[in-house]
Design a protein around this motif. Structure first.
Motif, PDB file in Angstrom:
ATOM      1  N   LYS A  35       0.817  -1.219   0.000  1.00 16.40           N
ATOM      2  CA  LYS A  35       0.000   0.000   0.000  1.00 16.40           C
ATOM      3  C   LYS A  35       0.852   1.271   0.000  1.00 16.40           C
ATOM      4  O   LYS A  35       0.504   2.263  -0.625  1.00 16.40           O
ATOM      5  CB  LYS A  35      -0.911   0.011   1.236  1.00 16.40           C
ATOM      6  CG  LYS A  35      -2.145  -0.879   1.113  1.00 16.40           C
ATOM      7  CD  LYS A  35      -3.297  -0.089   0.508  1.00 16.40           C
ATOM      8  CE  LYS A  35      -4.523  -0.936   0.243  1.00 16.40           C
ATOM      9  NZ  LYS A  35      -5.198  -1.413   1.429  1.00 16.40           N
TER      10      LYS A  35
ATOM     11  N   GLN B 115       0.627   4.151  -2.713  1.00 15.93           N
ATOM     12  CA  GLN B 115       0.357   5.510  -2.238  1.00 15.93           C
ATOM     13  C   GLN B 115       1.373   6.493  -2.818  1.00 15.93           C
ATOM     14  O   GLN B 115       1.020   7.568  -3.308  1.00 15.93           O
ATOM     15  CB  GLN B 115       0.405   5.536  -0.705  1.00 15.93           C
ATOM     16  CG  GLN B 115       0.356   6.913  -0.054  1.00 15.93           C
ATOM     17  CD  GLN B 115      -0.997   7.583  -0.169  1.00 15.93           C
ATOM     18  OE1 GLN B 115      -2.014   6.900  -0.205  1.00 15.93           O
ATOM     19  NE2 GLN B 115      -1.012   8.901  -0.233  1.00 15.93           N
TER      20      GLN B 115
ATOM     21  N   SER C 111       0.244   9.340  -5.453  1.00 19.75           N
ATOM     22  CA  SER C 111       0.358  10.731  -4.979  1.00 19.75           C
ATOM     23  C   SER C 111       1.356  11.523  -5.824  1.00 19.75           C
ATOM     24  O   SER C 111       1.173  12.727  -6.046  1.00 19.75           O
ATOM     25  CB  SER C 111       0.752  10.781  -3.502  1.00 19.75           C
ATOM     26  OG  SER C 111       2.021  10.227  -3.284  1.00 19.75           O
TER      27      SER C 111
ATOM     28  N   SER D  62      -0.643  12.542  -8.845  1.00 24.24           N
ATOM     29  CA  SER D  62      -1.681  13.492  -8.447  1.00 24.24           C
ATOM     30  C   SER D  62      -1.091  14.881  -8.197  1.00 24.24           C
ATOM     31  O   SER D  62      -1.649  15.897  -8.631  1.00 24.24           O
ATOM     32  CB  SER D  62      -2.391  12.983  -7.198  1.00 24.24           C
ATOM     33  OG  SER D  62      -3.426  13.854  -6.841  1.00 24.24           O
TER      34      SER D  62
ATOM     35  N   GLN E 204      -9.762   2.330  -5.006  1.00 21.55           N
ATOM     36  CA  GLN E 204     -10.174   3.154  -3.861  1.00 21.55           C
ATOM     37  C   GLN E 204      -9.020   4.029  -3.364  1.00 21.55           C
ATOM     38  O   GLN E 204      -9.206   5.209  -3.058  1.00 21.55           O
ATOM     39  CB  GLN E 204     -10.727   2.256  -2.745  1.00 21.55           C
ATOM     40  CG  GLN E 204     -12.152   1.803  -3.061  1.00 21.55           C
ATOM     41  CD  GLN E 204     -12.515   0.467  -2.439  1.00 21.55           C
ATOM     42  OE1 GLN E 204     -11.670  -0.396  -2.234  1.00 21.55           O
ATOM     43  NE2 GLN E 204     -13.792   0.294  -2.148  1.00 21.55           N
ATOM     44  N   LEU E 205      -7.820   3.441  -3.344  1.00 22.07           N
ATOM     45  CA  LEU E 205      -6.637   4.213  -2.954  1.00 22.07           C
ATOM     46  C   LEU E 205      -6.349   5.304  -3.995  1.00 22.07           C
ATOM     47  O   LEU E 205      -5.969   6.428  -3.643  1.00 22.07           O
ATOM     48  CB  LEU E 205      -5.426   3.286  -2.797  1.00 22.07           C
ATOM     49  CG  LEU E 205      -4.143   3.917  -2.254  1.00 22.07           C
ATOM     50  CD1 LEU E 205      -4.362   4.471  -0.839  1.00 22.07           C
ATOM     51  CD2 LEU E 205      -2.999   2.900  -2.242  1.00 22.07           C
TER      52      LEU E 205
ATOM     53  N   GLU F 248      -8.654   8.179  -3.387  1.00 20.74           N
ATOM     54  CA  GLU F 248      -8.187   8.950  -2.219  1.00 20.74           C
ATOM     55  C   GLU F 248      -7.065   9.905  -2.603  1.00 20.74           C
ATOM     56  O   GLU F 248      -6.867  10.950  -1.972  1.00 20.74           O
ATOM     57  CB  GLU F 248      -7.691   7.998  -1.126  1.00 20.74           C
ATOM     58  CG  GLU F 248      -8.803   7.247  -0.394  1.00 20.74           C
ATOM     59  CD  GLU F 248      -8.253   6.165   0.515  1.00 20.74           C
ATOM     60  OE1 GLU F 248      -7.056   6.275   0.933  1.00 20.74           O
ATOM     61  OE2 GLU F 248      -8.991   5.209   0.812  1.00 20.74           O
ATOM     62  N   ASN F 249      -6.324   9.537  -3.670  1.00 20.93           N
ATOM     63  CA  ASN F 249      -5.211  10.364  -4.123  1.00 20.93           C
ATOM     64  C   ASN F 249      -5.574  11.242  -5.324  1.00 20.93           C
ATOM     65  O   ASN F 249      -4.693  11.701  -6.043  1.00 20.93           O
ATOM     66  CB  ASN F 249      -4.015   9.477  -4.453  1.00 20.93           C
ATOM     67  CG  ASN F 249      -3.270   9.026  -3.214  1.00 20.93           C
ATOM     68  OD1 ASN F 249      -2.457   9.765  -2.668  1.00 20.93           O
ATOM     69  ND2 ASN F 249      -3.572   7.822  -2.742  1.00 20.93           N
TER      70      ASN F 249
END
Length: 220
Positions: free
Chosen positions: A160, A164, A168, A171, A196-197, A200-201
């Motif tokens: 994860k 991430q 990120s 993003s 889903q992750l 979130e980003n």
């Protein structure tokens, strides 16, 4: 659960601003029709010939997204109908898309694919090259394409923290460049295992296949 139930479950979990691309590669036309009947209108394919066959067979209000690695010599087969091309990773390909779009009097929307994964097999452009393309005078000459965002494929991993970091990084890069290039509206990140992750980003377009249609049967 069937395709309809899978779609409803996924759509109910997505924020309103997130677009769902149903990745239908290798799936039979009957499965796409079932998803269509359940209200899905955006489908993603990774082989142009397969997408053309499905385009010919299915309703014409479907938006077709090319999500696979794109060979320039195949662009002509889909230029008359493709709605969005996700994986553009060279200026040469942009020029070919522009050339073929012009023949049909169309402007084709494109996403530049950023290389964010640690895997060597993933295609994509380094961030610096994306910046160079966006700022180039050569791009301004291409009147039949429009770069509307960026796309990234994360490493295929359960880590994860790594996902991430990869999401990120893209993003943040996307957000910084939106200030100078307001046409950048779409950030396509996230698939069945990690969408889903990705959301979130900051992802606002997810590409989901197996969670809708079931596991793919690849023909050797």
């Amino acid at each position: 659960m069937g395709i309809k139930e899978n779609l409803q479950k996924i759509k109910s979990s997505l924020p309103e601003n997130v677009t769902l691309v149903a990745v239908s590669k290798t799936k039979p036309i009957a499965d796409l029709q079932e998803a269509y009947d359940a209200g899905q209108r955006i489908f993603g394919e990774n082989k142009i010939q397969e997408m053309v066959t499905k385009y010919d067979a299915l309703p014409k209000d479907i938006q077709w997204h090319m999500i696979g690695h794109l060979q320039s010599n195949k662009v002509k087969y889909m230029a008359h109908f493709v709605d969005l091309i996700h994986g553009v990773d060279s200026f040469k390909t942009l020029k070919e898309i522009d050339k073929q779009a012009k023949k049909h009097g169309r402007v084709i929307n494109c996403l530049l694919q950023a290389r964010i994964a640690k895997e060597e097999t993933k295609f994509g452009l380094p961030f610096e090259e994306i910046k160079e393309i966006l700022a180039s005078d050569e791009l301004k000459k291409l009147k039949n394409i429009k770069i509307v965002g960026l796309m990234g494929m994360a490493t295929f991993t359960d880590n994860k923290e790594q996902l991430q970091d990869e999401f990120s990084s893209l993003s943040n890069f996307f957000s910084k460049n939106q200030k100078n290039y307001p046409d950048l509206q779409t950030l396509s990140m996230g698939m069945s295992g990690d969408y889903q992750l990705a959301i979130e980003n900051g992802s606002n377009m997810v590409r989901i296949g197996s969670s809708i249609f079931g596991v793919r049967n690849y023909i050797a």
